[in-house]
Design a protein around this motif. Structure first.
Motif, mmCIF file in Angstrom:
data_model
loop_
_atom_site.group_PDB
_atom_site.id
_atom_site.type_symbol
_atom_site.label_atom_id
_atom_site.label_comp_id
_atom_site.label_asym_id
_atom_site.label_seq_id
_atom_site.Cartn_x
_atom_site.Cartn_y
_atom_site.Cartn_z
ATOM 1 N N THR A 37 0.863 -1.176 0.000
ATOM 2 C CA THR A 37 0.000 0.000 0.000
ATOM 3 C C THR A 37 0.899 1.224 0.000
ATOM 4 O O THR A 37 1.799 1.341 0.839
ATOM 5 N N LEU A 38 0.678 2.113 -0.963
ATOM 6 C CA LEU A 38 1.450 3.349 -1.083
ATOM 7 C C LEU A 38 0.568 4.510 -0.648
ATOM 8 O O LEU A 38 -0.537 4.678 -1.165
ATOM 9 N N ALA A 39 1.052 5.301 0.299
ATOM 10 C CA ALA A 39 0.328 6.480 0.759
ATOM 11 C C ALA A 39 1.218 7.695 0.547
ATOM 12 O O ALA A 39 2.399 7.670 0.890
ATOM 13 N N SER A 40 0.638 8.741 -0.035
ATOM 14 C CA SER A 40 1.363 9.970 -0.303
ATOM 15 C C SER A 40 0.708 11.115 0.460
ATOM 16 O O SER A 40 -0.516 11.258 0.439
ATOM 17 N N PHE A 41 1.539 11.917 1.134
ATOM 18 C CA PHE A 41 1.057 13.042 1.925
ATOM 19 C C PHE A 41 1.853 14.298 1.590
ATOM 20 O O PHE A 41 3.055 14.205 1.311
ATOM 21 N N SER A 42 1.184 15.450 1.652
ATOM 22 C CA SER A 42 1.900 16.719 1.490
ATOM 23 C C SER A 42 2.720 16.980 2.750
ATOM 24 O O SER A 42 2.526 16.319 3.776
ATOM 25 N N LYS A 43 3.615 17.959 2.680
ATOM 26 C CA LYS A 43 4.431 18.287 3.844
ATOM 27 C C LYS A 43 3.578 18.806 4.999
ATOM 28 O O LYS A 43 4.030 18.852 6.137
ATOM 29 N N TYR A 44 2.335 19.168 4.725
ATOM 30 C CA TYR A 44 1.419 19.641 5.754
ATOM 31 C C TYR A 44 0.527 18.522 6.304
ATOM 32 O O TYR A 44 -0.338 18.769 7.120
ATOM 33 N N GLY A 45 0.727 17.297 5.812
ATOM 34 C CA GLY A 45 -0.018 16.146 6.302
ATOM 35 C C GLY A 45 -1.294 15.829 5.543
ATOM 36 O O GLY A 45 -2.006 14.890 5.895
ATOM 37 N N LYS A 46 -1.588 16.582 4.471
ATOM 38 C CA LYS A 46 -2.788 16.310 3.676
ATOM 39 C C LYS A 46 -2.567 15.052 2.831
ATOM 40 O O LYS A 46 -1.539 14.894 2.181
ATOM 41 N N ASN A 47 -3.573 14.162 2.829
ATOM 42 C CA ASN A 47 -3.493 12.941 2.038
ATOM 43 C C ASN A 47 -3.604 13.293 0.549
ATOM 44 O O ASN A 47 -4.595 13.879 0.130
ATOM 45 N N ILE A 48 -2.590 12.953 -0.244
ATOM 46 C CA ILE A 48 -2.607 13.192 -1.692
ATOM 47 C C ILE A 48 -3.286 12.015 -2.391
ATOM 48 O O ILE A 48 -4.179 12.192 -3.203
ATOM 49 N N TYR A 49 -2.850 10.799 -2.102
ATOM 50 C CA TYR A 49 -3.512 9.590 -2.607
ATOM 51 C C TYR A 49 -3.071 8.389 -1.788
ATOM 52 O O TYR A 49 -2.115 8.442 -1.027
ATOM 53 N N ARG A 50 -3.804 7.311 -1.970
ATOM 54 C CA ARG A 50 -3.501 6.031 -1.331
ATOM 55 C C ARG A 50 -3.861 4.939 -2.334
ATOM 56 O O ARG A 50 -4.976 4.901 -2.835
ATOM 57 N N LYS A 51 -2.908 4.068 -2.632
ATOM 58 C CA LYS A 51 -3.125 2.987 -3.593
ATOM 59 C C LYS A 51 -2.662 1.671 -2.986
ATOM 60 O O LYS A 51 -1.628 1.617 -2.332
ATOM 61 N N SER A 52 -3.425 0.627 -3.247
ATOM 62 C CA SER A 52 -3.031 -0.719 -2.829
ATOM 63 C C SER A 52 -2.756 -1.554 -4.065
ATOM 64 O O SER A 52 -3.468 -1.444 -5.068
ATOM 65 N N TYR A 53 -1.728 -2.368 -3.979
ATOM 66 C CA TYR A 53 -1.311 -3.240 -5.079
ATOM 67 C C TYR A 53 -1.360 -4.667 -4.533
ATOM 68 O O TYR A 53 -0.414 -5.132 -3.903
ATOM 69 N N LEU A 54 -2.481 -5.342 -4.748
ATOM 70 C CA LEU A 54 -2.762 -6.612 -4.087
ATOM 71 C C LEU A 54 -1.797 -7.733 -4.444
ATOM 72 O O LEU A 54 -1.621 -8.660 -3.669
ATOM 73 N N ASN A 55 -1.162 -7.671 -5.605
ATOM 74 C CA ASN A 55 -0.268 -8.743 -6.025
ATOM 75 C C ASN A 55 1.206 -8.407 -5.828
ATOM 76 O O ASN A 55 2.061 -9.125 -6.329
ATOM 77 N N LEU A 56 1.502 -7.316 -5.100
ATOM 78 C CA LEU A 56 2.893 -6.906 -4.901
ATOM 79 C C LEU A 56 3.267 -6.968 -3.424
ATOM 80 O O LEU A 56 2.431 -6.799 -2.550
ATOM 81 N N ILE A 57 4.555 -7.196 -3.179
ATOM 82 C CA ILE A 57 5.104 -7.224 -1.826
ATOM 83 C C ILE A 57 5.875 -5.927 -1.627
ATOM 84 O O ILE A 57 6.721 -5.584 -2.446
ATOM 85 N N PRO A 58 5.608 -5.165 -0.553
ATOM 86 C CA PRO A 58 6.291 -3.881 -0.370
ATOM 87 C C PRO A 58 7.784 -4.040 -0.110
ATOM 88 O O PRO A 58 8.231 -5.061 0.403
ATOM 89 N N GLY A 59 8.543 -3.026 -0.503
ATOM 90 C CA GLY A 59 9.985 -2.987 -0.279
ATOM 91 C C GLY A 59 10.444 -1.553 -0.134
ATOM 92 O O GLY A 59 9.639 -0.623 -0.131
ATOM 93 N N GLN A 60 11.742 -1.357 -0.020
ATOM 94 C CA GLN A 60 12.300 -0.011 0.085
ATOM 95 C C GLN A 60 12.010 0.766 -1.185
ATOM 96 O O GLN A 60 12.018 0.197 -2.275
ATOM 97 N N ILE A 61 11.739 2.077 -1.057
ATOM 98 C CA ILE A 61 11.415 2.889 -2.229
ATOM 99 C C ILE A 61 12.454 3.966 -2.465
ATOM 100 O O ILE A 61 13.170 4.379 -1.556
#
Length: 95
Positions: A37-61
Motif C-alpha cells: 500500500t502506497l500512501a502519499s502526503f503533502s508536507k502539511y499532512g494532507k493525504n494526496i492519494y492512497r493505492k493498494s497493489y494486491l499482487n505486490l510485496i512492499p519494499g524499500q522505495i
C-alpha cells in the motif's frame, strides 16, 4: 489501515514501514502493509492519494524524477523492480 501510514507488524509485534522517501516538493511517500500500500502526503499532512497493489510485496522505495521505484523481495518473487508514477500512484511497469 484506511488512512494514515501503512505499516506491518513483525513476529515480536513491533510495527515497521517497508519504504519511505521524500520528493523535491517535500511530499512524503510511505510503502507498507501485508499487501503493498502506497500512501502519499503533502508536507502539511494532507493525504494526496492512497493505492493498494494486491499482487505486490512492499519494499524499500526510491524516487527518481516523476517515478517511484521499489524492489519486491519475498518468497514468491526475487528482486522484481516495480515502477510507479509518483504523481498518481499508477503502476508504470514491472521488470
Amino acid at each position: 489501515m484506511q488512512k494514515g501510514v501503512p505499516f506491518s507488524k513483525d513476529h515480536r509485534g513491533e510495527y515497521y514501514i517497508e519504504g519511505f522517501d521524500v520528493d523535491s516538493n517535500e511530499n512524503l511517500y510511505f510503502l507498507g502493509g501485508e499487501k503493498a500500500t502506497l500512501a502519499s502526503f503533502s508536507k502539511y499532512g494532507k493525504n494526496i492519494y492512497r493505492k493498494s497493489y494486491l499482487n505486490l510485496i512492499p519494499g524499500q522505495i526510491h524516487i527518481v524524477g516523476k517515478k517511484l521505484y521499489f524492489f519486491e523481495m519475498g518468497d514468491r518473487s526475487l528482486n522484481t523492480l516495480v515502477e510507479i508514477d509518483k504523481t498518481n500512484g499508477c503502476l508504470s511497469g514491472i521488470s
